[in-house]
Write a protein that holds these residues in place. Structure first.
Motif, PDB file in Angstrom:
ATOM      1  N   PHE A 136       0.790  -1.224   0.000  1.00 45.05           N
ATOM      2  CA  PHE A 136       0.000   0.000   0.000  1.00 45.05           C
ATOM      3  C   PHE A 136       0.830   1.286   0.000  1.00 45.05           C
ATOM      4  O   PHE A 136       0.265   2.380  -0.088  1.00 45.05           O
ATOM      5  CB  PHE A 136      -0.989  -0.010   1.173  1.00 45.05           C
ATOM      6  CG  PHE A 136      -2.088  -1.010   0.986  1.00 45.05           C
ATOM      7  CD1 PHE A 136      -3.006  -0.862  -0.041  1.00 45.05           C
ATOM      8  CD2 PHE A 136      -2.181  -2.129   1.808  1.00 45.05           C
ATOM      9  CE1 PHE A 136      -4.013  -1.800  -0.241  1.00 45.05           C
ATOM     10  CE2 PHE A 136      -3.186  -3.071   1.618  1.00 45.05           C
ATOM     11  CZ  PHE A 136      -4.100  -2.901   0.595  1.00 45.05           C
ATOM     12  N   ILE A 137       2.155   1.157   0.090  1.00 45.37           N
ATOM     13  CA  ILE A 137       2.990   2.366  -0.087  1.00 45.37           C
ATOM     14  C   ILE A 137       3.620   2.403  -1.476  1.00 45.37           C
ATOM     15  O   ILE A 137       4.367   3.332  -1.791  1.00 45.37           O
ATOM     16  CB  ILE A 137       4.100   2.478   0.989  1.00 45.37           C
ATOM     17  CG1 ILE A 137       5.065   1.288   0.912  1.00 45.37           C
ATOM     18  CG2 ILE A 137       3.511   2.631   2.371  1.00 45.37           C
ATOM     19  CD1 ILE A 137       6.233   1.406   1.885  1.00 45.37           C
ATOM     20  N   GLN A 138       3.287   1.419  -2.312  1.00 51.18           N
ATOM     21  CA  GLN A 138       3.780   1.454  -3.688  1.00 51.18           C
ATOM     22  C   GLN A 138       3.139   2.634  -4.422  1.00 51.18           C
ATOM     23  O   GLN A 138       2.003   3.015  -4.133  1.00 51.18           O
ATOM     24  CB  GLN A 138       3.435   0.157  -4.422  1.00 51.18           C
ATOM     25  CG  GLN A 138       4.067  -1.089  -3.849  1.00 51.18           C
ATOM     26  CD  GLN A 138       5.579  -1.102  -3.973  1.00 51.18           C
ATOM     27  OE1 GLN A 138       6.136  -0.821  -5.023  1.00 51.18           O
ATOM     28  NE2 GLN A 138       6.250  -1.417  -2.873  1.00 51.18           N
ATOM     29  N   PRO A 139       3.841   3.230  -5.372  1.00 49.38           N
ATOM     30  CA  PRO A 139       3.265   4.343  -6.137  1.00 49.38           C
ATOM     31  C   PRO A 139       2.084   3.878  -6.981  1.00 49.38           C
ATOM     32  O   PRO A 139       1.956   2.681  -7.287  1.00 49.38           O
ATOM     33  CB  PRO A 139       4.427   4.816  -7.012  1.00 49.38           C
ATOM     34  CG  PRO A 139       5.318   3.631  -7.135  1.00 49.38           C
ATOM     35  CD  PRO A 139       5.210   2.889  -5.832  1.00 49.38           C
ATOM     36  N   SER A 140       1.226   4.811  -7.360  1.00 46.80           N
ATOM     37  CA  SER A 140       0.039   4.471  -8.147  1.00 46.80           C
ATOM     38  C   SER A 140       0.402   3.857  -9.496  1.00 46.80           C
ATOM     39  O   SER A 140      -0.392   3.152 -10.106  1.00 46.80           O
ATOM     40  CB  SER A 140      -0.823   5.715  -8.368  1.00 46.80           C
ATOM     41  OG  SER A 140      -0.065   6.746  -8.985  1.00 46.80           O
ATOM     42  N   SER A 141       1.633   4.093  -9.937  1.00 48.22           N
ATOM     43  CA  SER A 141       2.091   3.551 -11.225  1.00 48.22           C
ATOM     44  C   SER A 141       2.741   2.174 -11.059  1.00 48.22           C
ATOM     45  O   SER A 141       3.559   1.769 -11.864  1.00 48.22           O
ATOM     46  CB  SER A 141       3.103   4.509 -11.864  1.00 48.22           C
ATOM     47  OG  SER A 141       4.221   4.702 -11.002  1.00 48.22           O
ATOM     48  N   ARG A 142       2.371   1.471  -9.977  1.00 44.64           N
ATOM     49  CA  ARG A 142       2.972   0.156  -9.698  1.00 44.64           C
ATOM     50  C   ARG A 142       2.808  -0.784 -10.892  1.00 44.64           C
ATOM     51  O   ARG A 142       1.788  -0.749 -11.592  1.00 44.64           O
ATOM     52  CB  ARG A 142       2.338  -0.466  -8.448  1.00 44.64           C
ATOM     53  CG  ARG A 142       0.878  -0.755  -8.566  1.00 44.64           C
ATOM     54  CD  ARG A 142       0.384  -1.568  -7.367  1.00 44.64           C
ATOM     55  NE  ARG A 142       0.384  -0.805  -6.138  1.00 44.64           N
ATOM     56  CZ  ARG A 142      -0.710  -0.255  -5.622  1.00 44.64           C
ATOM     57  NH1 ARG A 142      -1.870  -0.345  -6.260  1.00 44.64           N
ATOM     58  NH2 ARG A 142      -0.653   0.392  -4.479  1.00 44.64           N
ATOM     59  N   LYS A 143       3.809  -1.627 -11.075  1.00 44.85           N
ATOM     60  CA  LYS A 143       3.786  -2.578 -12.191  1.00 44.85           C
ATOM     61  C   LYS A 143       2.843  -3.735 -11.885  1.00 44.85           C
ATOM     62  O   LYS A 143       2.524  -4.016 -10.730  1.00 44.85           O
ATOM     63  CB  LYS A 143       5.194  -3.075 -12.466  1.00 44.85           C
ATOM     64  CG  LYS A 143       6.149  -1.960 -12.905  1.00 44.85           C
ATOM     65  CD  LYS A 143       7.542  -2.476 -13.160  1.00 44.85           C
ATOM     66  CE  LYS A 143       8.473  -1.346 -13.607  1.00 44.85           C
ATOM     67  NZ  LYS A 143       9.852  -1.811 -13.840  1.00 44.85           N
ATOM     68  N   ALA A 144       2.412  -4.437 -12.943  1.00 45.67           N
ATOM     69  CA  ALA A 144       1.388  -5.480 -12.812  1.00 45.67           C
ATOM     70  C   ALA A 144       1.814  -6.605 -11.873  1.00 45.67           C
ATOM     71  O   ALA A 144       0.975  -7.215 -11.198  1.00 45.67           O
ATOM     72  CB  ALA A 144       1.057  -6.041 -14.186  1.00 45.67           C
ATOM     73  N   TRP A 145       3.108  -6.903 -11.808  1.00 44.35           N
ATOM     74  CA  TRP A 145       3.555  -8.014 -10.979  1.00 44.35           C
ATOM     75  C   TRP A 145       3.443  -7.701  -9.491  1.00 44.35           C
ATOM     76  O   TRP A 145       3.403  -8.623  -8.655  1.00 44.35           O
ATOM     77  CB  TRP A 145       4.989  -8.413 -11.319  1.00 44.35           C
ATOM     78  CG  TRP A 145       6.007  -7.328 -11.138  1.00 44.35           C
ATOM     79  CD1 TRP A 145       6.469  -6.486 -12.096  1.00 44.35           C
ATOM     80  CD2 TRP A 145       6.692  -6.973  -9.927  1.00 44.35           C
ATOM     81  NE1 TRP A 145       7.400  -5.617 -11.568  1.00 44.35           N
ATOM     82  CE2 TRP A 145       7.557  -5.902 -10.231  1.00 44.35           C
ATOM     83  CE3 TRP A 145       6.656  -7.453  -8.626  1.00 44.35           C
ATOM     84  CZ2 TRP A 145       8.370  -5.296  -9.279  1.00 44.35           C
ATOM     85  CZ3 TRP A 145       7.472  -6.857  -7.662  1.00 44.35           C
ATOM     86  CH2 TRP A 145       8.314  -5.793  -8.010  1.00 44.35           C
ATOM     87  N   VAL A 146       3.363  -6.421  -9.126  1.00 51.19           N
ATOM     88  CA  VAL A 146       3.282  -6.052  -7.710  1.00 51.19           C
ATOM     89  C   VAL A 146       1.986  -6.555  -7.079  1.00 51.19           C
ATOM     90  O   VAL A 146       2.024  -7.276  -6.069  1.00 51.19           O
ATOM     91  CB  VAL A 146       3.458  -4.529  -7.526  1.00 51.19           C
ATOM     92  CG1 VAL A 146       3.171  -4.133  -6.083  1.00 51.19           C
ATOM     93  CG2 VAL A 146       4.870  -4.109  -7.917  1.00 51.19           C
ATOM     94  N   PRO A 147       0.797  -6.225  -7.640  1.00 46.38           N
ATOM     95  CA  PRO A 147      -0.426  -6.792  -7.062  1.00 46.38           C
ATOM     96  C   PRO A 147      -0.492  -8.306  -7.181  1.00 46.38           C
ATOM     97  O   PRO A 147      -1.082  -8.982  -6.330  1.00 46.38           O
ATOM     98  CB  PRO A 147      -1.560  -6.116  -7.853  1.00 46.38           C
ATOM     99  CG  PRO A 147      -0.921  -5.533  -9.059  1.00 46.38           C
ATOM    100  CD  PRO A 147       0.481  -5.232  -8.697  1.00 46.38           C
ATOM    101  N   SER A 148       0.113  -8.871  -8.220  1.00 48.01           N
ATOM    102  CA  SER A 148       0.119 -10.329  -8.373  1.00 48.01           C
ATOM    103  C   SER A 148       0.879 -10.985  -7.221  1.00 48.01           C
ATOM    104  O   SER A 148       0.431 -11.998  -6.656  1.00 48.01           O
ATOM    105  CB  SER A 148       0.769 -10.716  -9.705  1.00 48.01           C
ATOM    106  OG  SER A 148       0.044 -10.193 -10.788  1.00 48.01           O
ATOM    107  N   LEU A 149       2.001 -10.397  -6.852  1.00 50.20           N
ATOM    108  CA  LEU A 149       2.794 -10.931  -5.748  1.00 50.20           C
ATOM    109  C   LEU A 149       2.059 -10.760  -4.424  1.00 50.20           C
ATOM    110  O   LEU A 149       2.109 -11.625  -3.540  1.00 50.20           O
ATOM    111  CB  LEU A 149       4.156 -10.234  -5.707  1.00 50.20           C
ATOM    112  CG  LEU A 149       5.242 -10.828  -4.799  1.00 50.20           C
ATOM    113  CD1 LEU A 149       5.440 -12.309  -5.079  1.00 50.20           C
ATOM    114  CD2 LEU A 149       6.555 -10.070  -4.987  1.00 50.20           C
ATOM    115  N   PHE A 150       1.350  -9.651  -4.292  1.00 52.59           N
ATOM    116  CA  PHE A 150       0.570  -9.396  -3.076  1.00 52.59           C
ATOM    117  C   PHE A 150      -0.557 -10.423  -2.942  1.00 52.59           C
ATOM    118  O   PHE A 150      -0.782 -10.985  -1.863  1.00 52.59           O
ATOM    119  CB  PHE A 150       0.006  -7.975  -3.119  1.00 52.59           C
ATOM    120  CG  PHE A 150      -0.843  -7.616  -1.938  1.00 52.59           C
ATOM    121  CD1 PHE A 150      -0.322  -7.606  -0.660  1.00 52.59           C
ATOM    122  CD2 PHE A 150      -2.188  -7.281  -2.103  1.00 52.59           C
ATOM    123  CE1 PHE A 150      -1.102  -7.273   0.440  1.00 52.59           C
ATOM    124  CE2 PHE A 150      -2.966  -6.941  -1.019  1.00 52.59           C
ATOM    125  CZ  PHE A 150      -2.434  -6.938   0.251  1.00 52.59           C
TER     126      PHE A 150
END
Length: 393
Positions: free
Chosen positions: A324-338
């Motif tokens: 939740f501190i990742q920037p709004s432009s987070r890459k697609a793999w970030v939510p996938s890992l979450f």
């Protein structure tokens, strides 16, 4: 047809992200888990905690086994007798409920003390609610301990060094994990006050155990505590234990080699952990400090052979913070890992996860730790390469 209109969905979301709603949810989880375990008679851990106080009053060994009272043995520090005393004096049903309630309140205070927007605080709390439930079903102190670690971070941020040191020392004297709060030392504005406060508390608080016993008993109790922790660690690294859900545990269990030592893993982990401290110019950015907090919370668990499923409330708070501190432009793999962490780490111990996979793969190979291990390496990489001036919550 949708059950709710867009307007109703927004209203529900607004309610769910409300600070009071999160508080009420935490209390309900605390009461429900305690009452369920009381009704089914599955509250061995609580009995261990309760008898820490009673054994202190009687002046007997806190770390021996007492099969007539409970199975397993105590591994918390002697000061825990004072902490659990108000609950131990009550009937079990009431004591259990209040114990869980106090733990979630400390965690709630810790989450809402963080320098984040209230929306993100609520999201961190809500996404970790299942892990809270898992820990509270075992009456684990890990829920409250996580709150103490968060408060130690926040109070350093607020230049309240004595309060921060108090959280660290109390956490450490109960369960050694609390010492990780020292990782925030370099963010401290008044380092001398922090050091003096910590040393003072470290000298005084261990002696408070003598308030219900005597000084000689207290000294021997701390010696016994050390020996119990050494013995427990030797038991954790067996391939069949419910502990060692860690990076080392994954390697040991996949290789089927319980003799692999912790030391190489710990040394490698510590080197990677301290590397981001070299980026002193990033210290002024809130996101960098929050990322370090995430790293600390996850590191504490994945590099401990004593980690078990209920311990992962500590790591999952770190995972949620990272996301939740990742920037709004987070890459697609970030939510996938979450999502991977939510599924494998948080939900794998529950009936929401296929039993066959849990019993034949997740537990035997300590795979609950895997998503947290991957995220911790990502955090380390990000802390070494990202300009946190571009981050915002």
């Amino acid at each position: 047809m949708f059950l709710f209109s867009n307007k109703q969905c927004k209203k529900l979301l607004h309610v769910a992200l409300n600070k009071r709603f999160v508080f009420i949810l935490f209390i309900l989880i605390a009461v429900a888990t305690a009452w369920k375990q009381y009704v089914h008679g599955t509250y061995n851990n609580y009995l261990i905690f309760k008898y820490v106080f009673e054994h202190s009053l009687r002046g007997v060994d806190l770390y021996a086994e007492y099969p007539d009272e409970y199975f397993d043995s105590n591994h918390y520090g002697p000061i825990f007798a004072l902490i659990v005393a108000p609950f131990a004096l009550l009937p079990n049903a009431i004591g259990m409920v209040l114990w869980n309630i106090v733990n979630v309140i400390v965690l709630w205070l810790g989450i809402y003390s963080l320098p984040l927007h209230d929306k993100n605080k609520a999201l961190v709390a809500l996404t970790c609610s299942h892990e809270i439930l898992t820990s509270l079903l075992s009456f684990q102190f890990n829920v409250g301990l996580t709150g103490l670690i968060l408060l130690s971070f926040s109070w350093i941020e607020k230049q309240q060094e004595f309060k921060s040191a108090l959280m660290i020392v109390v956490g450490t004297l109960v369960k050694l994990y609390g010492i990780v709060g020292l990782a925030f030392f370099f963010f401290c504005k008044n380092k001398v006050r922090f050091i003096v406060s910590g040393l003072f508390l470290l000298l005084v608080l261990p002696l408070t155990s003598a308030l219900i016993t005597d000084m000689k008993y207290t000294v021997f109790a701390y010696q016994d505590w050390y020996h119990s922790l050494v013995f427990k660690n030797s038991q954790n690294v067996t391939l069949g234990s419910m502990q060692d859900i860690s990076l080392m545990g994954i390697v040991r269990r996949i290789s089927r080699n319980p003799t692999l030592p912790n030391t190489p893993f710990l040394l490698g982990g510590l080197i990677l952990f301290v590397l981001p401290y070299l980026r002193v110019q990033q210290y002024k950015f809130k996101a960098f400090k929050l990322m370090l907090l995430s790293s600390v919370l996850i590191f504490t668990v994945i590099f401990s052979s004593g980690s078990e499923s209920p311990t992962y409330i500590i790591a999952m708070i770190g995972v949620a913070l990272w996301f939740f501190i990742q920037p709004s432009s987070r890459k697609a793999w970030v939510p996938s890992l979450f999502v991977f962490a939510l599924l494998l780490t948080s939900f794998s111990p529950s009936d929401l996860f296929p039993r066959y996979l849990r019993e034949n793969y997740i537990i035997p190979y300590s795979l609950k730790a895997l998503p947290c291990v991957l995220i911790w390496f990502v955090i380390t990489y990000q802390m070494m390469t990202v300009n946190f001036e571009d981050y915002s919550d």
